[in-house]
Scaffold this motif. Structure first.
Motif, mmCIF file in Angstrom:
data_model
loop_
_atom_site.group_PDB
_atom_site.id
_atom_site.type_symbol
_atom_site.label_atom_id
_atom_site.label_comp_id
_atom_site.label_asym_id
_atom_site.label_seq_id
_atom_site.Cartn_x
_atom_site.Cartn_y
_atom_site.Cartn_z
ATOM 1 N N ARG A 179 0.824 -1.205 0.000
ATOM 2 C CA ARG A 179 0.000 0.000 0.000
ATOM 3 C C ARG A 179 0.863 1.262 0.000
ATOM 4 O O ARG A 179 0.434 2.306 -0.481
ATOM 5 C CB ARG A 179 -0.940 -0.012 1.213
ATOM 6 N N LEU A 180 2.077 1.189 0.555
ATOM 7 C CA LEU A 180 2.989 2.331 0.513
ATOM 8 C C LEU A 180 3.948 2.259 -0.676
ATOM 9 O O LEU A 180 4.278 3.280 -1.278
ATOM 10 C CB LEU A 180 3.801 2.406 1.806
ATOM 11 N N LEU A 181 4.387 1.060 -1.008
ATOM 12 C CA LEU A 181 5.392 0.912 -2.053
ATOM 13 C C LEU A 181 4.859 1.244 -3.440
ATOM 14 O O LEU A 181 5.505 1.969 -4.205
ATOM 15 C CB LEU A 181 5.942 -0.519 -2.043
ATOM 16 N N PHE A 182 3.677 0.743 -3.784
ATOM 17 C CA PHE A 182 3.246 0.859 -5.177
ATOM 18 C C PHE A 182 2.768 2.250 -5.576
ATOM 19 O O PHE A 182 2.999 2.655 -6.731
ATOM 20 C CB PHE A 182 2.244 -0.247 -5.513
ATOM 21 N N PRO A 183 2.143 3.045 -4.714
ATOM 22 C CA PRO A 183 1.923 4.444 -5.102
ATOM 23 C C PRO A 183 3.241 5.185 -5.344
ATOM 24 O O PRO A 183 3.332 6.030 -6.239
ATOM 25 C CB PRO A 183 1.156 5.020 -3.905
ATOM 26 N N TYR A 184 4.260 4.869 -4.558
ATOM 27 C CA TYR A 184 5.591 5.464 -4.753
ATOM 28 C C TYR A 184 6.145 5.079 -6.128
ATOM 29 O O TYR A 184 6.666 5.932 -6.868
ATOM 30 C CB TYR A 184 6.503 4.984 -3.618
ATOM 31 N N LEU A 185 6.032 3.809 -6.491
ATOM 32 C CA LEU A 185 6.516 3.367 -7.797
ATOM 33 C C LEU A 185 5.691 3.982 -8.926
ATOM 34 O O LEU A 185 6.227 4.323 -9.986
ATOM 35 C CB LEU A 185 6.471 1.834 -7.877
ATOM 36 N N THR A 186 4.384 4.136 -8.693
ATOM 37 C CA THR A 186 3.523 4.776 -9.689
ATOM 38 C C THR A 186 3.932 6.226 -9.892
ATOM 39 O O THR A 186 3.990 6.719 -11.029
ATOM 40 C CB THR A 186 2.053 4.708 -9.238
ATOM 41 N N ASP A 187 4.211 6.924 -8.795
ATOM 42 C CA ASP A 187 4.672 8.309 -8.896
ATOM 43 C C ASP A 187 5.943 8.398 -9.724
ATOM 44 O O ASP A 187 6.136 9.342 -10.501
ATOM 45 C CB ASP A 187 4.931 8.892 -7.505
ATOM 46 N N ALA A 188 6.833 7.413 -9.560
ATOM 47 C CA ALA A 188 8.085 7.414 -10.327
ATOM 48 C C ALA A 188 7.812 7.308 -11.819
ATOM 49 O O ALA A 188 8.402 8.030 -12.631
ATOM 50 C CB ALA A 188 8.980 6.266 -9.863
ATOM 51 N N VAL A 189 6.899 6.423 -12.199
ATOM 52 C CA VAL A 189 6.569 6.270 -13.618
ATOM 53 C C VAL A 189 5.949 7.552 -14.152
ATOM 54 O O VAL A 189 6.245 7.996 -15.274
ATOM 55 C CB VAL A 189 5.625 5.068 -13.828
ATOM 56 N N ARG A 190 5.114 8.193 -13.349
ATOM 57 C CA ARG A 190 4.476 9.446 -13.791
ATOM 58 C C ARG A 190 5.500 10.567 -13.969
ATOM 59 O O ARG A 190 5.288 11.481 -14.777
ATOM 60 C CB ARG A 190 3.391 9.866 -12.799
#
Length: 556
Positions: A465-476
């Motif tokens: 729940r914390l890791l994947f929004p962070y990774l999504t932000d990186a892609v964005r």
């Protein structure tokens, strides 16, 4: 850090409370390398810097504040004094020109507060003299910092990426989802981070994190940067983290972790369970099932593993024995321990063999229908009082286990891969899970040498729940043409000390796996920044799956 080298140092701050706090800390560590008391004068009077050779300006990362301080320093200090600014998210050139002495100003860019062995970048402008750069470099080396090259844009992007992650962790505490200690433990052990997000907020300072978030929110309007109310209330109360002795955690006079924070007081970690687990069943034959069976067997438990066929059962037993042989070679277990583990393990293809288990752990494919089918079988064969657990990483534990018909005796045990090595287990409680079942699960994890963290049954639990929004932000961030994949990975790794940058991590996880997890998280938390970016879907559709495919966001 300067005082510890034996060099005389003058510390100036406008707040007398800060001066008093630093004085107390220095009393506990006031010897230099020769064992002599360090010369360190602390004051609120900036004119005390009238005779120094170099000044490190380390006020808050605010352009107006830094400009004001640098102008005042130029008026107070000798004409040959070098100034080193710690601006991390601000451009150096306008700071230097505003000071009136741009040739004497160099930057020391740090994404985390300085400590021995951490990395920092010495930065110059076109006007900075070689002498000023040399002073900054010598200073950084003298106090134990490692010099690296990050680049302003990559450093700023790294900070823009990490701060929303910190904000989400604070929100998780505010909603009562998990304790600060469990959140930090989960991210340290689950992702190999040097510190958890709340520990990092405490280290950076609640005021600094709040200021950075507020600045980005004002500039972009992106809700991910809007400081959560908990941070605002902590700022108003003056609980700013390590520097004030209290934040999400408690700290002693030296800034070292001390007693539990108020959020954590009264917590009981390992109550003695009323249920004893001696015989463990594992349903599945994949990597996770084999790893869980291995760690249970090497911990002295009797283990029965059920595979879908006789051939699968035999090959699984052989794979576990081969893994145990490697563990002996690496010194993780003794040859005797290996033989005892092999003797404790039975691999079969008959689910009825699980009938006398105290705990049965399902470890099949991450598919709700498949898992529900397994739990229908387990419910039919389990003995009364046996606990049933699922290893799901992103599905609802209650939904997976419901067909078993024993909601009070089910829970989630999310092991991390590889199970024999990774220390973390997310212990997931459904609304119906009984207290003694949670106690038994906690004791079971401790008996395996694992560290368990507790959270409710919500998609993603703590880590994902914390890791994947962070990774999504990186892609964005890749929508910004100035963002370079390699440079951002390097800035996150060197600036924050993370073992992998976000793009390397996505490739290691697998872009297809990441996409599937994001889709589940987005369905559960539609406004939480988990919507899969279009570029991720396009990469997966084109076969760019990451390391396993030899191509992903980075070349293999």
């Amino acid at each position: 850090m300067v005082a510890a080298t034996g060099r005389p140092v003058v510390g100036v701050d406008h707040d007398p409370d800060v001066i008093a706090r630093v004085e107390r800390r220095l009393k506990g560590q006031d010897l230099d390398a020769t064992g002599e008391p360090a010369s360190c004068a602390l004051t609120t009077d900036i004119t005390a810097l009238a005779h120094v050779g170099v000044v490190v300006e380390a006020v808050t990362d605010d352009l107006a504040a830094k400009r004001d301080v640098l102008r005042r320093l130029r008026q107070v200090c000798p004409p040959d004094t070098a100034f080193v600014t710690t601006a991390s998210s601000l451009p150096l050139f306008p700071l230097a020109t505003a000071s009136g002495c741009p040739d004497r100003i160099a930057g020391l860019r740090l994404l985390r507060p300085p400590a021995t062995g951490r990395r920092a970048e010495v930065v110059r402008t076109s006007l900075t003299s070689d002498e000023a750069v040399e002073v900054a470099e010598r200073l950084a080396t003298a106090i134990g910092l490692e010099s690296v090259v990050l680049g302003h844009h990559a450093s700023d992007s790294a900070a823009r990426l990490v701060h929303p992650y910190l904000n989400r962790a604070a929100a998780m505490v505010a909603e009562g989802f998990a304790s600060p200690r469990d959140i930090d433990t989960a991210m340290r052990l689950g992702c190999g981070l040097p510190s958890g997000p709340l520990e990092l907020i405490d280290e950076l300072g609640v005021d600094e994190v709040h200021s950075c978030l507020q600045s980005h929110w004002n500039r972009t309007g992106d809700e991910a940067f809007r400081p959560v109310p908990l941070l605002t209330s902590m700022l108003r109360r003056g609980t700013l983290g390590r520097k004030t002795g209290q934040g999400f955690h408690g700290y002693d006079e030296q800034g070292l972790p001390s007693e539990q924070s108020p959020v954590e007081q009264g917590r009981v970690d390992s109550p003695s369970p009323g249920r004893r687990i001696r015989h463990v069943g594992v349903y599945g034959s994949g990597t996770m099932a084999r790893g869980i069976a291995e760690v249970c067997a090497t911990s002295g438990l009797r283990v029965t593993l059920v595979a879908r066929s006789t051939d699968k059962a035999q090959s699984t037993a052989m794979a576990i024995e081969a893994s145990l042989v490697k563990a002996v070679r690496r010194g993780r277990i003794t040859p005797t321990g290996k033989e005892e583990a092999v003797a404790a393990l039975a691999a079969v293809d008959d689910v009825s063999a699980l009938a006398d288990c105290d705990l049965v752990i399902e470890a099949v494919a991450e598919d709700l229908d498949i898992k529900r089918g397994v739990f229908a079988q387990l419910g039919a064969v389990r003995r009364p009082g046996a606990i049933l657990a699922t290893t799901t990483s992103s599905l609802s534990v209650a939904a997976c286990t419901a067909p078993a018909g024993c909601p009070g005796e089910t829970l989630g045990l999310h092991f991390f891969n590889p199970a024999p090595v990774m220390k973390l287990v997310e212990l997931v409680r459904t609304p119906d899970t009984a207290d003694d079942v949670m106690d038994a699960g906690r004791a079971f994890c401790a008996g395996l040498g694992k560290v368990s963290v507790t959270c409710p049954d919500r998609a993603g639990f703590i880590v994902n729940r914390l890791l994947f929004p962070y990774l999504t932000d990186a892609v964005r961030l890749l929508d910004d043409p100035a963002v370079d994949v390699g440079a951002l990975d390097t800035a996150v790794e060197r600036g924050f000390g993370y073992p992998m940058g976000p793009f390397t991590l996505l490739d290691a996880i697998g872009l297809d796996v990441s996409l599937a997890i994001l889709e589940r998280l987005h369905a559960e938390f539609p406004g939480a920044g988990c919507e899969p970016p279009a570029v991720l879907r396009e990469l997966v559709g084109g076969g760019y799956l990451g390391r396993k495919a030899g191509r992903g966001l980075r070349r293999a």
